[in-house]
Design a protein around this motif. Structure first.
Motif, PDB file in Angstrom:
ATOM      1  N   THR A  73       1.176  -0.887   0.163  1.00 47.46           N
ATOM      2  CA  THR A  73       0.343  -0.292  -0.099  1.00 47.46           C
ATOM      3  C   THR A  73       0.786   1.151   0.075  1.00 47.46           C
ATOM      4  OG1 THR A  73       0.200  -0.180   2.340  1.00 47.46           O
ATOM      5  CG2 THR A  73      -2.473  -0.810   1.204  1.00 47.46           C
ATOM      6  N   GLN A  74       2.122   0.742   0.604  1.00 49.15           N
ATOM      7  CA  GLN A  74       3.218   2.098   0.848  1.00 49.15           C
ATOM      8  C   GLN A  74       4.253   1.960   0.378  1.00 49.15           C
ATOM      9  OE1 GLN A  74       2.666   5.220   3.258  1.00 49.15           O
ATOM     10  NE2 GLN A  74       0.860   4.634   3.727  1.00 49.15           N
ATOM     11  N   ALA A  75       5.405   2.996  -0.558  1.00 51.29           N
ATOM     12  CA  ALA A  75       6.738   2.255  -0.591  1.00 51.29           C
ATOM     13  C   ALA A  75       7.166   2.830  -0.043  1.00 51.29           C
ATOM     14  CB  ALA A  75       7.080   2.421  -2.278  1.00 51.29           C
ATOM     15  N   LEU A  76       8.299   2.971   0.941  1.00 48.78           N
ATOM     16  CA  LEU A  76       8.946   3.406   1.686  1.00 48.78           C
ATOM     17  C   LEU A  76      10.369   3.672   0.921  1.00 48.78           C
ATOM     18  CD1 LEU A  76       7.553   2.121   4.326  1.00 48.78           C
ATOM     19  CD2 LEU A  76       7.330   4.132   3.403  1.00 48.78           C
ATOM     20  N   ALA A  77      11.349   4.205   1.397  1.00 49.53           N
ATOM     21  CA  ALA A  77      12.521   4.319   1.420  1.00 49.53           C
ATOM     22  C   ALA A  77      13.883   5.135   2.443  1.00 49.53           C
ATOM     23  CB  ALA A  77      12.957   5.582   0.013  1.00 49.53           C
ATOM     24  N   ILE A  78      14.960   4.337   2.388  1.00 49.14           N
ATOM     25  CA  ILE A  78      15.695   5.163   3.239  1.00 49.14           C
ATOM     26  C   ILE A  78      16.811   6.432   2.793  1.00 49.14           C
ATOM     27  CG2 ILE A  78      18.041   4.286   4.586  1.00 49.14           C
ATOM     28  CD1 ILE A  78      16.573   1.869   4.839  1.00 49.14           C
ATOM     29  N   PRO A  79      16.540   7.672   2.995  1.00 53.66           N
ATOM     30  CA  PRO A  79      17.369   8.298   2.635  1.00 53.66           C
ATOM     31  C   PRO A  79      18.362   8.219   3.032  1.00 53.66           C
ATOM     32  CG  PRO A  79      15.650   9.207   4.003  1.00 53.66           C
ATOM     33  CD  PRO A  79      15.659   7.688   4.287  1.00 53.66           C
ATOM     34  N   MET A  80      19.820   8.356   1.566  1.00 50.95           N
ATOM     35  CA  MET A  80      21.518   8.043   2.431  1.00 50.95           C
ATOM     36  C   MET A  80      22.328   9.462   1.953  1.00 50.95           C
ATOM     37  SD  MET A  80      21.812   4.539   1.377  1.00 50.95           S
ATOM     38  CE  MET A  80      21.383   4.965  -0.584  1.00 50.95           C
ATOM     39  N   HIS A  81      22.950  10.395   2.182  1.00 55.29           N
ATOM     40  CA  HIS A  81      24.076  11.048   1.831  1.00 55.29           C
ATOM     41  C   HIS A  81      25.165  11.030   0.790  1.00 55.29           C
ATOM     42  CE1 HIS A  81      20.820  13.939   3.376  1.00 55.29           C
ATOM     43  NE2 HIS A  81      21.137  13.043   4.649  1.00 55.29           N
ATOM     44  N   GLY A  82      25.417   9.296   1.349  1.00 56.34           N
ATOM     45  CA  GLY A  82      27.111   8.878   0.178  1.00 56.34           C
ATOM     46  C   GLY A  82      26.652   8.033  -0.818  1.00 56.34           C
ATOM     47  N   ARG A  83      27.525   7.938  -1.605  1.00 57.81           N
ATOM     48  CA  ARG A  83      27.324   7.693  -3.033  1.00 57.81           C
ATOM     49  C   ARG A  83      27.040   6.082  -3.363  1.00 57.81           C
ATOM     50  NH1 ARG A  83      33.187   9.966  -5.302  1.00 57.81           N
ATOM     51  NH2 ARG A  83      32.864  11.672  -4.344  1.00 57.81           N
ATOM     52  N   ALA A  84      26.856   5.318  -2.068  1.00 56.39           N
ATOM     53  CA  ALA A  84      25.934   4.270  -2.219  1.00 56.39           C
ATOM     54  C   ALA A  84      24.679   4.299  -2.716  1.00 56.39           C
ATOM     55  CB  ALA A  84      25.971   3.283  -1.093  1.00 56.39           C
ATOM     56  N   GLU A  85      24.531   3.713  -3.636  1.00 58.05           N
ATOM     57  CA  GLU A  85      22.755   3.163  -4.532  1.00 58.05           C
ATOM     58  C   GLU A  85      22.094   2.979  -3.667  1.00 58.05           C
ATOM     59  OE1 GLU A  85      23.013   1.914  -7.954  1.00 58.05           O
ATOM     60  OE2 GLU A  85      24.804   2.993  -9.350  1.00 58.05           O
ATOM     61  N   SER A  86      22.407   2.233  -2.957  1.00 59.81           N
ATOM     62  CA  SER A  86      21.206   1.213  -1.855  1.00 59.81           C
ATOM     63  C   SER A  86      22.355   0.712  -0.878  1.00 59.81           C
ATOM     64  CB  SER A  86      20.598   0.107  -2.371  1.00 59.81           C
ATOM     65  OG  SER A  86      21.345  -0.609  -2.970  1.00 59.81           O
ATOM     66  N   LEU A  87      21.280   0.038  -0.017  1.00 61.05           N
ATOM     67  CA  LEU A  87      22.370  -0.855   1.237  1.00 61.05           C
ATOM     68  C   LEU A  87      21.688  -2.490   1.068  1.00 61.05           C
ATOM     69  CD1 LEU A  87      21.244   1.627   4.302  1.00 61.05           C
ATOM     70  CD2 LEU A  87      23.012   1.113   3.466  1.00 61.05           C
ATOM     71  N   ASN A  88      22.633  -3.185   0.916  1.00 58.28           N
ATOM     72  CA  ASN A  88      22.323  -4.339   1.064  1.00 58.28           C
ATOM     73  C   ASN A  88      20.620  -4.389   1.956  1.00 58.28           C
ATOM     74  OD1 ASN A  88      22.623  -6.106   4.037  1.00 58.28           O
ATOM     75  ND2 ASN A  88      24.858  -6.937   3.664  1.00 58.28           N
ATOM     76  N   ALA A  89      20.487  -6.307   1.709  1.00 55.56           N
ATOM     77  CA  ALA A  89      19.102  -6.101   2.048  1.00 55.56           C
ATOM     78  C   ALA A  89      18.872  -6.334   3.855  1.00 55.56           C
ATOM     79  CB  ALA A  89      18.640  -7.220   1.322  1.00 55.56           C
TER      80      ALA A  89
END
Length: 260
Positions: free
Chosen positions: A225-241
């Motif tokens: 029903t909703q999609a959530l993200a983790i705001p990041m300020h570094g260069r990584a595109e994503s975190l591991n699961a």
């Protein structure tokens, strides 16, 4: 004392180590190492089959304490270090390896965690460990996940299997039924615009964590029903699961802990 690496007990444990089919057929899991086996005993579980090397266990206080428990238990057999190693999954076994029945725990109140295509056993186990610590009421492994009872998953989960309600590999139709009581179904998505901490985790909800490589699957996105993200300020595109899931799980715990 069992010394042969071709002993039937050694062969049975080895088959559970190597074959998900065997584990499913027996509904057994393979544990090794002093800490995990001792934790299983502390949770009230008793082995279907256990091999131990007395001299190895006596070498540490924790091992000696476990050895004292094993001496009067059924289905526990002394064995040589070579025989124990032949059944173990690690390069340097600690002198104990055992088969236990799969724990059968009923779902309890709390967040529902859906793992969607988590294929790395270390990530899957780490997510189970975090879910147990965060008070999750049920974990459901959707199609495409690693085997919940893979020895690497068990080591990474550090005993969570014995206190965390688990369901494995339902189809997505059944999964919809599992989540019928959760009006909020959040999915972690690196492309989402809503920060995870703005979501309301205080009420009945479910969280979907998608594949390390591909993110949430189409059925997972359709269920959310909703999609959530983790705001990041570094260069990584994503975190591991495992890291991403743990961050969201403990935000859920933080909000639920603040309810008066």
């Amino acid at each position: 004392m069992i010394t042969s690496t071709t002993n039937p007990h050694v062969k049975r444990l080895r088959s559970l180590r190597d074959s998900a089919k065997e584990r499913r057929g027996e509904r057994s899991l393979l544990l090794e190492g002093v800490r995990l086996v001792a934790h299983a005993f502390a949770m009230g579980a008793r082995p279907r089959l256990l091999l131990y090397a007395p001299a190895q266990l006596e070498a540490t206080p924790a091992g000696a304490a476990l050895l004292a428990q094993l001496l009067d238990q059924p289905n526990c057999w002394p064995a040589s270090p070579v025989a124990v190693a032949a059944a173990a999954a690690t390069r340097e076994p600690q002198g104990v390896v055992a088969a236990f029945a799969w724990p059968a725990l009923s779902p309890r109140p709390g967040l529902r965690l859906v793992l969607d295509g988590i294929q790395d056993p270390g990530n899957l186990g780490a997510l189970l460990r975090s879910a147990e610590a965060a008070g999750v009421g049920l974990v459901v492994c959707a199609p495409g996940c690693a085997d919940l009872y893979n020895p690497k998953v068990l080591r990474a989960a550090m005993g969570a299997h014995f206190s965390l309600p688990l369901r494995s590999d339902p189809d997505w139709e059944r999964l919809n039924d599992e989540l019928a009581a959760s009006p909020l179904v959040y999915v972690a998505d690196a492309q989402a615009t809503q920060p995870y901490y703005t979501a309301d985790w205080r009420h009945a909800a479910a969280l979907i964590i998608g594949s390390e490589a591909h993110g949430p699957s189409p059925p997972a996105r359709a269920l959310a029903t909703q999609a959530l993200a983790i705001p990041m300020h570094g260069r990584a595109e994503s975190l591991n699961a495992a890291v991403a899931g743990s961050i969201l799980l403990f935000e859920s715990l933080r909000q639920r802990s603040s309810i008066v």
